[in-house]
Design an enzyme around this catalytic site. Structure first.
Site, mmCIF file in Angstrom:
data_model
loop_
_atom_site.group_PDB
_atom_site.id
_atom_site.type_symbol
_atom_site.label_atom_id
_atom_site.label_comp_id
_atom_site.label_asym_id
_atom_site.label_seq_id
_atom_site.Cartn_x
_atom_site.Cartn_y
_atom_site.Cartn_z
ATOM 1 N N HIS A 207 -3.648 -5.296 0.345
ATOM 2 C CA HIS A 207 -3.157 -5.684 1.666
ATOM 3 C C HIS A 207 -3.377 -7.177 1.938
ATOM 4 C CE1 HIS A 207 -2.462 -1.712 3.635
ATOM 5 N NE2 HIS A 207 -3.431 -1.270 2.851
ATOM 6 N N CYS B 1 0.841 -1.201 0.000
ATOM 7 C CA CYS B 1 0.000 0.000 0.000
ATOM 8 C C CYS B 1 0.877 1.252 0.000
ATOM 9 C CB CYS B 1 -0.999 -0.026 1.156
ATOM 10 S SG CYS B 1 -2.360 1.160 0.916
ATOM 11 N N GLU C 221 -2.080 -8.789 4.201
ATOM 12 C CA GLU C 221 -1.971 -8.969 5.654
ATOM 13 C C GLU C 221 -3.280 -8.688 6.389
ATOM 14 O OE1 GLU C 221 -1.124 -4.537 5.242
ATOM 15 O OE2 GLU C 221 -1.012 -6.357 4.017
#
Length: 235
Positions: A184, A96, A186
């Site tokens: 993302h 990001c 994660e």
């Protein structure tokens, strides 16, 4: 292999008690690959000094509420750190904001997109297959939360993920040791939902509602995490 997390931002205060610090999301993601990573963290956005990238085994540059155009005291040192790491071929991942600042530091054009907010689970076409992604399907669905985009990639970067909304969503760099993604991998789904709801009032309601509905779509975040793990291990 030790990954040094260069933290440039954290979980919003309103969500931090529920979801914890941002570094834990990356640690959980990498632990899920089963590849035995260990971790260190340098909170550069809090004023911690940058390490020598030549002494690091792997670098992860996180997301942030900041934009590359913000005049913050750690921004130019981060650009210098990225260029140094790139020249030394230290394995480096940006996610990001990390994706954006790598693109900016290495010669691309990054700015706030006229398309507005990207929220929820977006689907990206796989446009390139480096060795660590050679078994990737034709599309990958991953969570995102951003307004800024890499508008023009650096000359040293090849686009490996792309969508109509985010044409330059994944970049693999030609030094063979740098990789970045706009989405993302994660993010867990509950955090993606909470973050989209937090944007209500900033992003249009229809964008937030579409983002919430998109979580019903199967996620490829685990696959992307595996590709990233292979990228680091392969270096």
């Amino acid at each position: 292999m030790k990954l040094t997390i260069i933290q440039t931002g954290d979980v919003p205060v309103a969500l931090r008690s529920q979801f914890g610090p941002y570094r834990k999301m990356f640690e959980t993601m990498f632990d899920g690959t089963g590849q035995g990573f260990s971790y260190d963290m340098v909170a550069v956005s809090d004023g911690e000094p940058f390490p020598d990238p030549g002494q690091l085994e792997g670098i992860v540059i996180t997301g942030s509420a900041a934009g590359v155009y913000d005049d913050l005291p750690w921004m130019n040192p981060l650009r210098a750190f990225i260029r140094d790491a790139y020249g030394k071929r230290t394995p480096m991942l940006g996610v990001c904001f990390g994706h954006q600042i790598m693109g900016d530091a290495l010669g691309g054009d990054v700015r706030k997109s006229e398309k507005g907010w990207g929220l929820g689970r977006h689907t990206y076409g796989v446009k390139g297959r480096p060795d660590f992604m050679r078994k990737a399907p034709i599309e990958l669905a991953v969570a995102c939360s951003h307004q800024d985009q890499v508008i023009v990639p650096p000359a040293e970067a090849d686009v490996i993920l792309s969508s109509e909304f985010t044409p330059n969503a994944g970049l693999a760099y030609r030094n063979g040791a740098a990789l970045s993604f706009q989405p993302h991998p994660e993010f867990a789904d509950d955090y993606t939902i909470a973050l989209a709801e937090l944007r209500r009032g900033k992003a249009p309601d229809e964008v937030v509602d579409t983002a919430l509905a998109s979580i019903a779509k199967p996620s490829h975040s685990g696959d992307v995490a595996g590709y990233i793990g292979q990228f680091f291990r392969g270096r």
